[in-house]
Scaffold this motif. Sequence first.
Motif, PDB file in Angstrom:
ATOM      1  N   LEU A 170      35.256  40.206 -14.902  1.00 12.98           N
ATOM      2  CA  LEU A 170      34.776  38.837 -15.521  1.00 12.98           C
ATOM      3  C   LEU A 170      36.006  37.939 -14.943  1.00 12.98           C
ATOM      4  N   GLN A 171      35.441  37.156 -14.052  1.00 12.96           N
ATOM      5  CA  GLN A 171      36.517  36.316 -13.468  1.00 12.96           C
ATOM      6  C   GLN A 171      36.934  34.974 -14.173  1.00 12.96           C
ATOM      7  N   ARG A 172      36.333  34.586 -15.102  1.00 15.00           N
ATOM      8  CA  ARG A 172      36.709  33.546 -16.051  1.00 15.00           C
ATOM      9  C   ARG A 172      35.622  33.259 -16.858  1.00 15.00           C
ATOM     10  N   ALA A 173      35.988  33.137 -18.313  1.00 17.84           N
ATOM     11  CA  ALA A 173      35.234  33.064 -19.420  1.00 17.84           C
ATOM     12  C   ALA A 173      36.133  32.066 -20.219  1.00 17.84           C
ATOM     13  N   ALA A 174      35.894  30.623 -20.109  1.00 17.49           N
ATOM     14  CA  ALA A 174      37.018  29.615 -20.573  1.00 17.49           C
ATOM     15  C   ALA A 174      36.920  29.512 -22.024  1.00 17.49           C
TER      16      ALA A 174
END
Length: 407
Positions: A170-174
């Motif tokens: 999961l590279q980015r989950a703002a």
Amino acid sequence: MNVMREPDGLRRGPASQQGMRRANLALVLGVIARAPRSRAEVAAETGLTRAAVSSLAEQLIADALVVEEGPAAPSGKVGRPGTALGLNPLGPGGLGAEIGVEHLGACVVDLRGEVRAWRRREVSNRGRQPAAVMADLAELLRSAVAESGLRPAGLTLAVPGLVGTSGGVLQRAANLGWQDVPLAAELRPALRAAGAADLAELPVEADNEANLGGLAERWLDDGPEDFLYVSAEAGVGAAIVVGGRLLRGSRGYAGEFGHVPVHPDGPRCACGAHGCLEQYAGEAVLRAAGSANVRGDWVTLLAERAEAGDEPARAALAGAGSALGTAAAGAVNLLDPAEVVLGGGYARLAPWLLPAMRAELAARVTVRPWSDERLTVSRLGRRGPLLGAAVGVVRAVVADPGRLAGG
């Protein structure tokens, strides 16, 4: 549920004897998955000999993938009807998990796509460490599998962020505050600690929640070959289905619909840009409704207020519908999908979003005259991503049964 509307197929290399048998197992199981068939009917549909089909069917029965269901439906031919072969409801299952900003979910489906266990827990995961979230999720998964009585063949996680093609990161989950999280590596020790060591050994995949919701729409709700699926939870996402398959883009990031700019001079988004759709049609709608400091499930909150006749809530949702229609019109002009489907939280909010969306689409779509019938609402609603995660596992089994022992 028809979980095999179109077989995914195998990647075939040189046709070794073992490879051919594996491919034929998939061919036979794919036919049976569409509807129960006698061995003779399977032979007629596949072009294989009856002897070959019988041998393959015996292996599928031994691997608990297929069962004999009784006499086949009359075919009109003279003679006794054969025995119908169908998918084994007690065979390997599909295990799905969902990590939401305000909830966790777990689901088990059987080979036929029928839900055998469903778990959802309301919990705020915003800003929590991945290990703490995975500990809660592991307990949910363990209890769901125990209830189902099935042996999962794999596990897929639906997550609210970017999962590239690099394999489960999961590279980015703002909206969670997570970055570069190796999901399987975080989940496996949590499963062992929860007393589910067997689940920790499963193959683990991960995908964006909107992608899985869109695939569920295609697989389970008789979706068209080409459509744009738009959904919302804390953020806004989309799945682009072309020719019945998900369009992922070169790095797996296609569908970041929430960050399409609708007002370039608008408020700053969590992604760092200004005026993103998410600032007008995501959780930020609470601000327009006068509830900026309220935490929790914004979709349910606004739906309940709108149902009660609350004018600020209805006005805020109308504004969200206008922003959604503006962004969707650009996508329609670019992609020309057969339908735009509202899923996830938008399915719950559709009564108040649709009028403004229709108006914007009618005014802005130029590729051909727009018809309101092309804007639809998912019957799967907020269940779509978790269903897509679980059903994807059993579809993979049906497409390649040789992945299991005995293949």
